[in-house]
Design a protein around this motif. Structure first.
Motif, PDB file in Angstrom:
ATOM      1  N   ILE A 167      -6.879   2.370   6.762  1.00 20.21           N
ATOM      2  CA  ILE A 167      -6.726   1.418   5.747  1.00 20.21           C
ATOM      3  C   ILE A 167      -5.201   0.940   6.179  1.00 20.21           C
ATOM      4  CG2 ILE A 167      -6.296   0.375   3.540  1.00 20.21           C
ATOM      5  CD1 ILE A 167      -8.953   2.152   2.892  1.00 20.21           C
ATOM      6  N   ALA A 168      -4.363   1.887   6.185  1.00 20.91           N
ATOM      7  CA  ALA A 168      -2.693   1.561   6.280  1.00 20.91           C
ATOM      8  C   ALA A 168      -2.587   0.732   7.518  1.00 20.91           C
ATOM      9  CB  ALA A 168      -2.057   3.001   6.247  1.00 20.91           C
ATOM     10  N   ARG A 169      -3.484   1.338   8.634  1.00 23.55           N
ATOM     11  CA  ARG A 169      -3.121   0.682   9.976  1.00 23.55           C
ATOM     12  C   ARG A 169      -3.627  -0.621  10.197  1.00 23.55           C
ATOM     13  NH1 ARG A 169      -5.856   3.988  12.653  1.00 23.55           N
ATOM     14  NH2 ARG A 169      -4.160   5.423  13.436  1.00 23.55           N
ATOM     15  N   GLY A 207      10.427   5.938   2.803  1.00 22.32           N
ATOM     16  CA  GLY A 207       9.414   5.083   2.882  1.00 22.32           C
ATOM     17  C   GLY A 207       9.194   4.565   4.180  1.00 22.32           C
ATOM     18  N   THR A 208       8.017   4.882   4.873  1.00 24.96           N
ATOM     19  CA  THR A 208       7.774   4.701   6.018  1.00 24.96           C
ATOM     20  C   THR A 208       6.701   3.447   6.487  1.00 24.96           C
ATOM     21  OG1 THR A 208       6.093   6.548   6.159  1.00 24.96           O
ATOM     22  CG2 THR A 208       8.222   7.078   7.053  1.00 24.96           C
ATOM     23  N   SER A 209       6.016   3.201   5.389  1.00 24.78           N
ATOM     24  CA  SER A 209       4.864   2.004   5.757  1.00 24.78           C
ATOM     25  C   SER A 209       5.592   0.933   6.305  1.00 24.78           C
ATOM     26  CB  SER A 209       4.072   1.923   4.463  1.00 24.78           C
ATOM     27  OG  SER A 209       4.927   1.249   3.190  1.00 24.78           O
ATOM     28  N   GLY A 210       6.843   0.480   5.562  1.00 22.82           N
ATOM     29  CA  GLY A 210       7.466  -0.888   5.858  1.00 22.82           C
ATOM     30  C   GLY A 210       8.026  -0.616   7.578  1.00 22.82           C
ATOM     31  N   MET A 211       8.194   0.623   7.862  1.00 20.57           N
ATOM     32  CA  MET A 211       8.386   0.624   9.285  1.00 20.57           C
ATOM     33  C   MET A 211       7.455   0.292  10.286  1.00 20.57           C
ATOM     34  SD  MET A 211      10.335   4.436   9.213  1.00 20.57           S
ATOM     35  CE  MET A 211      11.846   4.760   8.485  1.00 20.57           C
ATOM     36  N   LYS A 212       6.459   0.876   9.761  1.00 18.33           N
ATOM     37  CA  LYS A 212       4.890   0.526  10.630  1.00 18.33           C
ATOM     38  C   LYS A 212       4.507  -0.958  10.581  1.00 18.33           C
ATOM     39  CE  LYS A 212       2.823   4.625   8.470  1.00 18.33           C
ATOM     40  NZ  LYS A 212       2.107   5.026   7.272  1.00 18.33           N
ATOM     41  N   ALA A 213       4.744  -1.657   9.423  1.00 20.88           N
ATOM     42  CA  ALA A 213       4.759  -3.308   9.306  1.00 20.88           C
ATOM     43  C   ALA A 213       5.889  -4.068  10.162  1.00 20.88           C
ATOM     44  CB  ALA A 213       5.029  -3.612   7.947  1.00 20.88           C
ATOM     45  N   TYR A 271       7.011   5.314  -9.737  1.00 17.87           N
ATOM     46  CA  TYR A 271       8.363   4.637  -9.394  1.00 17.87           C
ATOM     47  C   TYR A 271       8.223   3.385  -8.281  1.00 17.87           C
ATOM     48  CZ  TYR A 271       8.443   7.203  -4.844  1.00 17.87           C
ATOM     49  OH  TYR A 271       8.313   7.530  -3.465  1.00 17.87           O
ATOM     50  N   LYS A 272       6.988   3.593  -7.720  1.00 16.82           N
ATOM     51  CA  LYS A 272       6.923   2.687  -6.789  1.00 16.82           C
ATOM     52  C   LYS A 272       6.612   1.051  -7.064  1.00 16.82           C
ATOM     53  CE  LYS A 272       5.580   5.830  -2.964  1.00 16.82           C
ATOM     54  NZ  LYS A 272       6.066   5.612  -1.588  1.00 16.82           N
ATOM     55  N   ARG A 273       6.340   1.134  -8.466  1.00 18.92           N
ATOM     56  CA  ARG A 273       6.093  -0.193  -9.259  1.00 18.92           C
ATOM     57  C   ARG A 273       5.101  -1.110  -8.706  1.00 18.92           C
ATOM     58  NH1 ARG A 273      12.194  -2.377 -10.706  1.00 18.92           N
ATOM     59  NH2 ARG A 273      12.475  -2.290  -8.460  1.00 18.92           N
ATOM     60  N   ALA A 303       0.919  -1.258  -0.132  1.00 20.30           N
ATOM     61  CA  ALA A 303      -0.148  -0.169   0.100  1.00 20.30           C
ATOM     62  C   ALA A 303       0.883   1.164  -0.118  1.00 20.30           C
ATOM     63  CB  ALA A 303      -1.041   0.184   1.233  1.00 20.30           C
ATOM     64  N   ARG A 304       0.673   1.899  -1.039  1.00 22.35           N
ATOM     65  CA  ARG A 304       1.483   3.386  -1.213  1.00 22.35           C
ATOM     66  C   ARG A 304       0.979   4.174  -2.102  1.00 22.35           C
ATOM     67  NH1 ARG A 304       6.325   1.489   0.280  1.00 22.35           N
ATOM     68  NH2 ARG A 304       6.039  -0.784   0.993  1.00 22.35           N
ATOM     69  N   ARG A 305       1.318   5.355  -2.281  1.00 27.12           N
ATOM     70  CA  ARG A 305       0.743   6.307  -3.445  1.00 27.12           C
ATOM     71  C   ARG A 305       0.992   5.755  -4.551  1.00 27.12           C
ATOM     72  NH1 ARG A 305       3.891  10.347  -4.500  1.00 27.12           N
ATOM     73  NH2 ARG A 305       5.584   9.673  -3.118  1.00 27.12           N
TER      74      ARG A 305
HETATM   75  C1  LIG Z   1       2.844   5.442   6.081  1.00 27.32           C
HETATM   76  C2  LIG Z   1       1.845   5.997   4.967  1.00 27.32           C
HETATM   77  C3  LIG Z   1       2.265   6.393   3.673  1.00 27.32           C
HETATM   78  C4  LIG Z   1       3.692   6.310   3.589  1.00 27.32           C
HETATM   79  O1  LIG Z   1       4.082   5.176   3.062  1.00 27.32           O
HETATM   80  P1  LIG Z   1       5.499   4.963   2.184  1.00 27.32           P
HETATM   81  O2  LIG Z   1       6.031   3.552   2.356  1.00 27.32           O
HETATM   82  O3  LIG Z   1       6.326   5.743   2.603  1.00 27.32           O
HETATM   83  O4  LIG Z   1       5.134   4.919   0.640  1.00 27.32           O
HETATM   84  C5  LIG Z   1       1.529   6.880   2.995  1.00 27.32           C
HETATM   85  N1  LIG Z   1       0.150   7.124   3.129  1.00 27.32           N
HETATM   86  C6  LIG Z   1      -0.467   6.731   4.403  1.00 27.32           C
HETATM   87  C7  LIG Z   1      -1.726   6.592   4.556  1.00 27.32           C
HETATM   88  C8  LIG Z   1       0.301   6.212   5.396  1.00 27.32           C
HETATM   89  O5  LIG Z   1      -0.118   5.559   6.393  1.00 27.32           O
END
Ligand SMILES: *Cc1c(COP(=O)(O)O)cnc(C)c1O
Length: 554
Positions: A411-413, A434-440, A346-348, A340-342
């Motif tokens: 949704i991200a959470r 890229g922070t979503s992987g940190m949350k994961a 480039y995020k492919r 899940a990302r924008r």
């Molecule tokens: C964490 C988060 C992002 C950023 O994710 P990337 O891994 O940097 O692409 C974007 N949108 C939402 C809603 C997020 O919670």
């Protein structure tokens, strides 16, 4: 450096991702800023935020009958969330005076967020603050005048004492022009004012490639009155012509940071030819622990309890949401990869579907299911085509591929807590952090990732996740990243992820624990803020104090 006072910081950012009922963010930059304010409150440090009240958010993006994402805009009601400060500020934009109301978001006690708003009832200039990243180039410049010039004026009107100004991304750079203007109005020359301003400004750059940096012709900036009283030549001296927002910020700050160690190298190389630029160091982004890490996972991890069953519970929660939302039933015992990302090219996002021949047997044998989400920028048709392609695939394999529309923090959470594996395959070196992987990671959801952004400094391959670059080894020159990553991904999927997931639960749990440990130690916003203080804020504060001393003596 010994401090007898903690410097007071004003943080400028175009977007803030704080909660569902305050949708004024687009993606990672805003989430970073929101997490930063939350962590500032936790740490009890004197930081305040400055931003814009986007009356229509970024976009509500829904999938149409044509499988294509379509944008919808609504006016949000922020009552109960924002408070009127009764302060207004004025800035000049393209020949007129624009009045902005200043609102206060009080979620964080001593760490308020102030939001500028040109869209209050009766305003003739509501176009400026309607949609985040919406509109033309001139609209964007107007937005940035409000954030920068308006932001500083708001701090003055509110009588707030600030030691250090932090520009998060180049969008805020016109705040530097206002800091210069103030000093010139008090009698300094342009050069003196610039020098003194530098001692109180720090800057975070997020752009990993030259083309991603925002530029505007100086003539246009003069026409928009973004110059804020400076001459064409002075503007050019700060940012070049065309005026590069990042370069200007590097020349207005005493020190700057990139958002991961890998990005530090990229950014240093990108700007090495720029004279008079601030030094760029690395301060890796972080995420706010209690926002993103599930409390039960945290407890199970700390008390060495049954991590697997808590994880299954969170996975069920995600699958229940999908059942409700998409009317499809995924299965809780099937390996689930999330992405899940924008939806930027480039995020492919569509990469692994290039080998449907390999995926299809995995779907047929119920070995794998995939959950996708993401929004594209409203004008990014390439990004929207990627979403459309994934939605089409989800219709071909409805029980194994899902796309969740209108990606947001909720949704991200759900996803970073409920998937088993988190996939990250951007084109290198495009992912600054890229922070979503940190949350994961914090939830024991294992990262499988290319070596970019924060990944190389935190993940140990095969222990706390998988790094695709370590599967095949050194790439050839002129390598095709798609081919390389597809090979590496399918190799690790067949040889490690699937066998370990289904046959070696002990090892899987061990990796989950290593991942959580890594996240807590290295990837929190608290750690990031401590580094901001030790590397940037205290540094600027000392410079400024020395300056006062010299002035006091003379
Ligand atoms: C964490 C988060 C992002 C950023 O994710 P990337 O891994 O940097 O692409 C974007 N949108 C939402 C809603 C997020 O919670």
């Amino acid at each position: 450096m010994k401090q007898n006072k903690t410097p007071k910081v004003a943080y400028f950012c175009m977007e803030y991702g704080l909660s569902k009922n305050l949708p004024i963010y687009a993606g990672g930059l805003g989430i970073l800023a929101g997490d930063y304010l939350k962590a500032a409150k936790d740490l009890n440090v004197p930081i305040i935020g400055v931003g814009i009240l986007w009356r229509q958010d970024y976009t509500t993006q829904l999938i149409g009958q044509d499988n294509y994402p379509h944008d919808h805009y609504q006016n949000y009601d922020f009552s109960g969330i924002i408070q009127d400060t009764n302060v207004t500020v004025k800035c000049r934009v393209r020949g007129t005076e624009v009045t902005c109301k200043v609102w206060k978001v009080d979620m964080f006690g001593n760490n308020p967020l102030y939001l500028l708003d040109a869209g209050f009832p009766g305003s003739e200039h509501s176009w400026i603050t309607t949609r985040l990243y919406g509109g033309s180039e001139q609209d964007r410049i107007a937005q940035e005048i409000i954030l920068g010039v308006g932001g500083i004026r708001a701090l003055r009107a509110l009588n707030l004492d600030v030691d250090v100004y932090h520009f998060n991304e180049g969008h805020a750079v016109f705040a530097g022009l206002e800091l210069i203007r103030e000093k010139m109005a008090a009698g300094m020359s342009f050069r003196e004012a610039w020098e003194a301003t530098r001692k109180e400004v720090v800057f975070t750059t997020h752009t990993p490639v030259e083309a991603g940096n925002e530029v505007h012709n100086c003539g246009l900036l003069m026409h928009m009155e973004a110059n804020n009283g400076l001459s064409y030549e002075q503007l050019t001296e700060l940012g070049g012509n065309p005026f590069n927002m990042t370069i200007a910020a590097l020349r207005l700050a005493c020190k700057a940071n990139a958002v991961s160690q890998a990005h530090e190298k990229t950014a240093q190389k990108m700007w090495q030819h720029i004279d008079n630029a601030a030094q760029i160091i690395a301060i890796t982004n972080g995420v706010h622990l209690s926002t993103w890490q599930n409390q039960e996972i945290k407890q199970a991890y700390e008390q060495n309890k049954d991590l697997a069953s808590v994880h299954q519970k969170l996975k069920k929660k995600l699958l229940d949401y999908i059942a409700k939302q998409n009317k499809v039933e995924l299965k809780p015992d099937i390996l689930t990869i999330g992405f899940a990302r924008r939806a930027a090219a480039y995020k492919r996002g569509g990469l692994i579907f290039k080998r449907l021949d390999l995926l299809e047997p995995l779907f047929k044998t119920n070995k794998l299911q995939l959950i996708y989400s993401g929004k594209a920028h409203p004008n990014d048709h390439q990004g929207k085509n990627i979403i459309q392609q994934i939605v089409e695939i989800s219709k071909r394999y409805p029980n194994h591929v899902v796309f969740l529309e209108d990606y947001d923090m909720d949704i991200a959470r759900l996803m970073v807590q409920g998937c088993d594996v988190w996939l990250n395959n951007p084109l290198r070196p495009m992912e600054a952090s890229g922070t979503s992987g940190m949350k994961a990671a914090l939830n024991g959801v294992l990262n499988v990732s290319v070596l970019d952004g924060w990944v190389g400094e935190a993940i140990t391959h095969q222990e706390s996740g998988w790094i695709l670059d370590e599967i095949i080894g050194e790439p050839l020159e002129n390598w095709d990243q798609d081919e390389y990553d597809l090979q590496a991904f399918y190799h690790v999927l067949f040889k490690e992820i699937i066998p370990i997931y289904y046959e070696d639960k002990t090892r899987w749990i061990r990796m989950m624990k290593a991942s959580i440990k890594m996240g807590e130690e290295l990837l929190s916003s608290e750690r990031m803020i401590r580094e901001y203080y030790s590397e940037l804020y205290n540094y600027a504060f000392e410079l400024k104090k020395e300056n006062l001393l010299v002035k006091g003596l003379s």
